[in-house]
Design a protein around this motif. Structure first.
Motif, PDB file in Angstrom:
ATOM      1  N   ARG A   1       0.835  -1.207   0.000  1.00 17.56           N
ATOM      2  CA  ARG A   1       0.000   0.000   0.000  1.00 17.56           C
ATOM      3  C   ARG A   1       0.866   1.251   0.000  1.00 17.56           C
ATOM      4  O   ARG A   1       1.639   1.476   0.932  1.00 17.56           O
ATOM      5  CB  ARG A   1      -0.899   0.009   1.242  1.00 17.56           C
ATOM      6  CG  ARG A   1      -2.058  -0.955   1.192  1.00 17.56           C
ATOM      7  CD  ARG A   1      -3.218  -0.381   0.438  1.00 17.56           C
ATOM      8  NE  ARG A   1      -3.733   0.833   1.013  1.00 17.56           N
ATOM      9  CZ  ARG A   1      -5.002   1.058   1.287  1.00 17.56           C
ATOM     10  NH1 ARG A   1      -5.903   0.126   1.039  1.00 17.56           N
ATOM     11  NH2 ARG A   1      -5.401   2.206   1.769  1.00 17.56           N
ATOM     12  N   PRO A   2       0.741   2.108  -1.026  1.00 18.85           N
ATOM     13  CA  PRO A   2       1.558   3.338  -1.033  1.00 18.85           C
ATOM     14  C   PRO A   2       1.258   4.252   0.139  1.00 18.85           C
ATOM     15  O   PRO A   2       2.167   4.867   0.697  1.00 18.85           O
ATOM     16  CB  PRO A   2       1.179   3.991  -2.369  1.00 18.85           C
ATOM     17  CG  PRO A   2       0.640   2.891  -3.216  1.00 18.85           C
ATOM     18  CD  PRO A   2      -0.026   1.954  -2.272  1.00 18.85           C
ATOM     19  N   ASP A   3      -0.029   4.360   0.534  1.00 15.73           N
ATOM     20  CA  ASP A   3      -0.353   5.266   1.627  1.00 15.73           C
ATOM     21  C   ASP A   3       0.172   4.756   2.956  1.00 15.73           C
ATOM     22  O   ASP A   3       0.609   5.537   3.813  1.00 15.73           O
ATOM     23  CB  ASP A   3      -1.866   5.496   1.699  1.00 15.73           C
ATOM     24  CG  ASP A   3      -2.646   4.201   1.850  1.00 15.73           C
ATOM     25  OD1 ASP A   3      -2.107   3.133   1.493  1.00 15.73           O
ATOM     26  OD2 ASP A   3      -3.800   4.242   2.305  1.00 15.73           O
ATOM     27  N   VAL A   4       0.176   3.421   3.143  1.00 12.90           N
ATOM     28  CA  VAL A   4       0.717   2.856   4.374  1.00 12.90           C
ATOM     29  C   VAL A   4       2.227   3.068   4.438  1.00 12.90           C
ATOM     30  O   VAL A   4       2.780   3.469   5.462  1.00 12.90           O
ATOM     31  CB  VAL A   4       0.374   1.355   4.474  1.00 12.90           C
ATOM     32  CG1 VAL A   4       1.075   0.719   5.673  1.00 12.90           C
ATOM     33  CG2 VAL A   4      -1.133   1.162   4.587  1.00 12.90           C
TER      34      VAL A   4
ATOM     35  N   THR B   1      -3.646   4.218   9.568  1.00  5.24           N
ATOM     36  CA  THR B   1      -3.655   3.983   8.126  1.00  5.24           C
ATOM     37  C   THR B   1      -3.683   2.492   7.830  1.00  5.24           C
ATOM     38  O   THR B   1      -4.342   2.041   6.879  1.00  5.24           O
ATOM     39  CB  THR B   1      -2.421   4.622   7.472  1.00  5.24           C
ATOM     40  OG1 THR B   1      -2.383   6.016   7.793  1.00  5.24           O
ATOM     41  CG2 THR B   1      -2.461   4.468   5.965  1.00  5.24           C
ATOM     42  N   ILE B   2      -2.979   1.700   8.646  1.00  3.64           N
ATOM     43  CA  ILE B   2      -2.995   0.241   8.466  1.00  3.64           C
ATOM     44  C   ILE B   2      -4.385  -0.310   8.733  1.00  3.64           C
ATOM     45  O   ILE B   2      -4.897  -1.157   7.979  1.00  3.64           O
ATOM     46  CB  ILE B   2      -1.949  -0.410   9.389  1.00  3.64           C
ATOM     47  CG1 ILE B   2      -0.541  -0.005   8.952  1.00  3.64           C
ATOM     48  CG2 ILE B   2      -2.085  -1.930   9.382  1.00  3.64           C
ATOM     49  CD1 ILE B   2       0.554  -0.481   9.874  1.00  3.64           C
ATOM     50  N   TYR B   3      -5.010   0.150   9.823  1.00  4.43           N
ATOM     51  CA  TYR B   3      -6.378  -0.289  10.109  1.00  4.43           C
ATOM     52  C   TYR B   3      -7.325   0.090   8.965  1.00  4.43           C
ATOM     53  O   TYR B   3      -8.190  -0.694   8.560  1.00  4.43           O
ATOM     54  CB  TYR B   3      -6.869   0.343  11.406  1.00  4.43           C
ATOM     55  CG  TYR B   3      -6.251  -0.232  12.650  1.00  4.43           C
ATOM     56  CD1 TYR B   3      -5.819  -1.554  12.702  1.00  4.43           C
ATOM     57  CD2 TYR B   3      -6.106   0.547  13.794  1.00  4.43           C
ATOM     58  CE1 TYR B   3      -5.253  -2.076  13.845  1.00  4.43           C
ATOM     59  CE2 TYR B   3      -5.540   0.025  14.952  1.00  4.43           C
ATOM     60  CZ  TYR B   3      -5.112  -1.285  14.974  1.00  4.43           C
ATOM     61  OH  TYR B   3      -4.550  -1.797  16.116  1.00  4.43           O
ATOM     62  N   SER B   4      -7.174   1.313   8.449  1.00  7.53           N
ATOM     63  CA  SER B   4      -8.017   1.769   7.346  1.00  7.53           C
ATOM     64  C   SER B   4      -7.816   0.908   6.112  1.00  7.53           C
ATOM     65  O   SER B   4      -8.777   0.571   5.408  1.00  7.53           O
ATOM     66  CB  SER B   4      -7.707   3.241   7.037  1.00  7.53           C
ATOM     67  OG  SER B   4      -8.459   3.697   5.947  1.00  7.53           O
ATOM     68  N   ALA B   5      -6.569   0.531   5.844  1.00 10.24           N
ATOM     69  CA  ALA B   5      -6.291  -0.334   4.695  1.00 10.24           C
ATOM     70  C   ALA B   5      -6.968  -1.690   4.862  1.00 10.24           C
ATOM     71  O   ALA B   5      -7.553  -2.237   3.915  1.00 10.24           O
ATOM     72  CB  ALA B   5      -4.781  -0.498   4.531  1.00 10.24           C
ATOM     73  N   GLY B   6      -6.908  -2.245   6.076  1.00 10.67           N
ATOM     74  CA  GLY B   6      -7.577  -3.523   6.322  1.00 10.67           C
ATOM     75  C   GLY B   6      -9.079  -3.418   6.129  1.00 10.67           C
ATOM     76  O   GLY B   6      -9.710  -4.336   5.578  1.00 10.67           O
ATOM     77  N   ASN B   7      -9.680  -2.306   6.576  1.00  5.58           N
ATOM     78  CA  ASN B   7     -11.119  -2.120   6.381  1.00  5.58           C
ATOM     79  C   ASN B   7     -11.484  -2.051   4.908  1.00  5.58           C
ATOM     80  O   ASN B   7     -12.518  -2.593   4.477  1.00  5.58           O
ATOM     81  CB  ASN B   7     -11.571  -0.841   7.083  1.00  5.58           C
ATOM     82  CG  ASN B   7     -11.599  -0.983   8.591  1.00  5.58           C
ATOM     83  OD1 ASN B   7     -11.580  -2.098   9.119  1.00  5.58           O
ATOM     84  ND2 ASN B   7     -11.618   0.129   9.293  1.00  5.58           N
ATOM     85  N   GLU B   8     -10.654  -1.369   4.111  1.00  3.14           N
ATOM     86  CA  GLU B   8     -10.941  -1.249   2.684  1.00  3.14           C
ATOM     87  C   GLU B   8     -10.896  -2.613   2.003  1.00  3.14           C
ATOM     88  O   GLU B   8     -11.733  -2.913   1.136  1.00  3.14           O
ATOM     89  CB  GLU B   8      -9.942  -0.289   2.035  1.00  3.14           C
ATOM     90  CG  GLU B   8     -10.134   1.158   2.443  1.00  3.14           C
ATOM     91  CD  GLU B   8      -9.134   2.085   1.785  1.00  3.14           C
ATOM     92  OE1 GLU B   8      -8.491   1.650   0.801  1.00  3.14           O
ATOM     93  OE2 GLU B   8      -8.970   3.232   2.250  1.00  3.14           O
ATOM     94  N   VAL B   9      -9.931  -3.444   2.383  1.00  5.15           N
ATOM     95  CA  VAL B   9      -9.865  -4.793   1.815  1.00  5.15           C
ATOM     96  C   VAL B   9     -11.091  -5.599   2.227  1.00  5.15           C
ATOM     97  O   VAL B   9     -11.721  -6.292   1.401  1.00  5.15           O
ATOM     98  CB  VAL B   9      -8.572  -5.498   2.259  1.00  5.15           C
ATOM     99  CG1 VAL B   9      -8.556  -6.947   1.781  1.00  5.15           C
ATOM    100  CG2 VAL B   9      -7.350  -4.767   1.705  1.00  5.15           C
ATOM    101  N   SER B  10     -11.428  -5.527   3.509  1.00  6.57           N
ATOM    102  CA  SER B  10     -12.600  -6.273   4.005  1.00  6.57           C
ATOM    103  C   SER B  10     -13.879  -5.832   3.299  1.00  6.57           C
ATOM    104  O   SER B  10     -14.694  -6.668   2.878  1.00  6.57           O
ATOM    105  CB  SER B  10     -12.736  -6.078   5.519  1.00  6.57           C
ATOM    106  OG  SER B  10     -11.592  -6.549   6.200  1.00  6.57           O
TER     107      SER B  10
END
Length: 482
Positions: free
Chosen positions: A305-308, A392-401
């Motif tokens: 993830r670039p943002d992560v 940001t990591i939590y947000s990335a996981g939510n987007e995948v879910s």
């Protein structure tokens, strides 16, 4: 304070500086001790929570049990978006999109700043010139004679980075450069996903317009049939009016879809860096997207993830800023030399060299709390950067879910709508046949047609949402690669 380490040599070129064996050894030992004190520390990734990052798309309570294998997000975009016309649009967008071009220019600016930061390790050299005119008063000179004096000074100075002050500033700039490269990759992924979503939106609207057009023809036939029945005295005028209103409503939907198509074409044209125009495209039925996804594990998100990664680079930059703030408490040591070629006393004295070697040591003693406050603020900013990175990591996981859930749910809805379309198509045929044989009313015919149109539109929308979920999942896993 500045310490002169050698007197000015007036007659010949300067000789090397001699500090003496004892002083030289002592200075060398001092440098070695200071350089090994561990004042400057290297950045190491701190522990961050990644367990249970992606929820299972089916279970409401369990997290997704995945293996750290090849992730769907690692696929090149050409392997995901296989439509040749879409690929052409994406290639054009990667070359001409304004936001992506500006992101590349920002990276170039920080690369220039990094080069300047690296040059801070080199000595600073300045060259100038001085000239004066006046009368020399001696018993041998004529007071009316004007003499000229000139000097060409050359100065070189070098700051010893024993405490990592310059190094930490350089590495902070490096982290910021990496962060902007991540930003560039994030913009690139947004351009790819934005073009794909607009393209699929056009395909959805094309298919819906086709369905509405066919339904308008059917509604027109129903209206004509009812007008004929009315002329024969078999139907009231209100039935004809209802059929006409239904037909006009469908024409209104068709016009609204044409408006949306034009608006979407303009938006897609802007993404690929051109004026608004018609977009060449295929059909929704011709699309083929992956249906099996390997999402990888939570640690892979830190890499893909670039943002992560950008959030971590900001954290690293704050870490180096802390090192810079800490280094401000230590002395600054500068060594250098100056030399000047001058004619000395004018015409009565030939040209010669004047040299001077110097060193300076500046130790902050009392800065009115500024250094302490700067260090504390730098540490607090580091904590803020860590919290932002974790979030940001939590947000990335939510987007995948969310993308996985959306794909599964819209895929299930699409299959259900397909069955419903099949049932309603048969219902419209049977209702029209019954109406012609006076076994059904006009209201049943209109209701059946309206339900069929709604179900067909929903089926196309579900298919589009499923395709959009694939795009979202690819982006959420750090896609947008070459």
């Amino acid at each position: 304070m500045e310490i002169n380490m050698n007197k000015i040599l007036r007659n010949k070129v300067s000789t090397p500086l001699h500090l003496g064996r004892g002083r030289g050894v002592g200075l060398l030992l001092l440098c070695l001790i200071l350089s090994s004190c561990g004042v400057y520390n290297k950045y190491e990734r701190p522990d961050v929570e990644t367990a249970g990052l992606i929820r299972d798309a089916v279970s409401d309570v369990d997290t997704l049990a995945v293996q750290d294998t090849a992730s769907f997000g690692n696929l090149p975009w050409r392997a995901v978006f296989t439509d040749p016309q879409l690929q052409t649009l994406i290639e054009q967008g990667l070359q001409k999109n304004a936001n992506l071009l500006n992101a590349a220019l920002t990276v170039e600016m920080y690369e220039t700043m990094l080069k300047a930061a690296k040059l801070a390790f080199l000595p600073a050299i300045t060259l100038g010139s001085q000239q004066s005119m006046g009368n020399i008063q001696t018993i041998y000179s004529d007071p009316s004679v004007t003499t000229k004096s000139y000097a060409i000074p050359l100065t070189a100075s070098w700051t010893l980075d024993l405490f990592g002050n310059i190094l930490s500033q350089k590495r902070s700039t490096q982290m910021k450069l990496l962060g902007y490269k991540d930003y560039q990759m994030a913009v690139r992924a947004q351009v790819v996903s934005g073009i794909a979503n607009c393209y699929y939106t056009l395909l959805m609207l094309d298919e819906q317009l086709r369905i509405v057009t066919e339904m308008s023809e059917m509604a027109k036939e129903t209206w004509d049939m009812m007008k004929l029945q009315y002329q024969l005295g078999r139907m009231r005028s209100t039935s004809v009016q209802s059929a006409e209103a239904s037909y006009l409503s469908i024409l209104t939907q068709a016009n609204d879809m044409r408006r949306q198509i034009r608006s979407t074409e303009n938006a897609l044209s802007l993404l690929i860096g051109q004026a608004g125009q018609q977009i060449p495209r295929s059909t929704l039925a011709q699309q083929s997207l992956p249906s099996e996804f390997a999402t990888g594990c939570g640690v892979a998100l830190l890499k893909n993830r670039p943002d992560v990664h950008n959030a971590e680079m900001k954290l690293a930059a704050c870490f180096h800023d802390v090192q810079t703030a800490r280094a401000q408490f230590y002395p600054t040591i500068t060594i250098g030399a100056t030399g000047a070629f001058t004619n000395g006393s004018g015409a009565f004295n030939p040209g010669k060299w004047m040299t001077n070697l110097f060193a300076s040591l500046t130790q902050p003693i009392f800065a009115r709390g500024a250094l302490t406050a700067n260090l504390k603020v730098s540490k607090l900013q580091y904590e803020q950067a860590f919290n932002s990175w974790q979030n940001t990591i939590y947000s990335a996981g939510n987007e995948v879910s969310n993308a996985l859930v959306n794909y599964n749910m819209y895929d299930a809805n699409s299959k259900l709508e397909a069955q419903r379309v099949e049932v309603l198509t048969k219902n419209v045929e049977d209702t029209r046949a019954l109406y012609q044989s006076k076994g059904s009313s006009y209201l049943e015919v209109l209701t059946a047609q309206t339900q069929l149109l709604s179900s067909q539109i929903n089926k196309v929308t579900d298919d589009f949402q499923k395709m959009q979920a694939v795009v979202s999942l690819y982006t959420a896993l750090g896609g947008g690669g070459k």
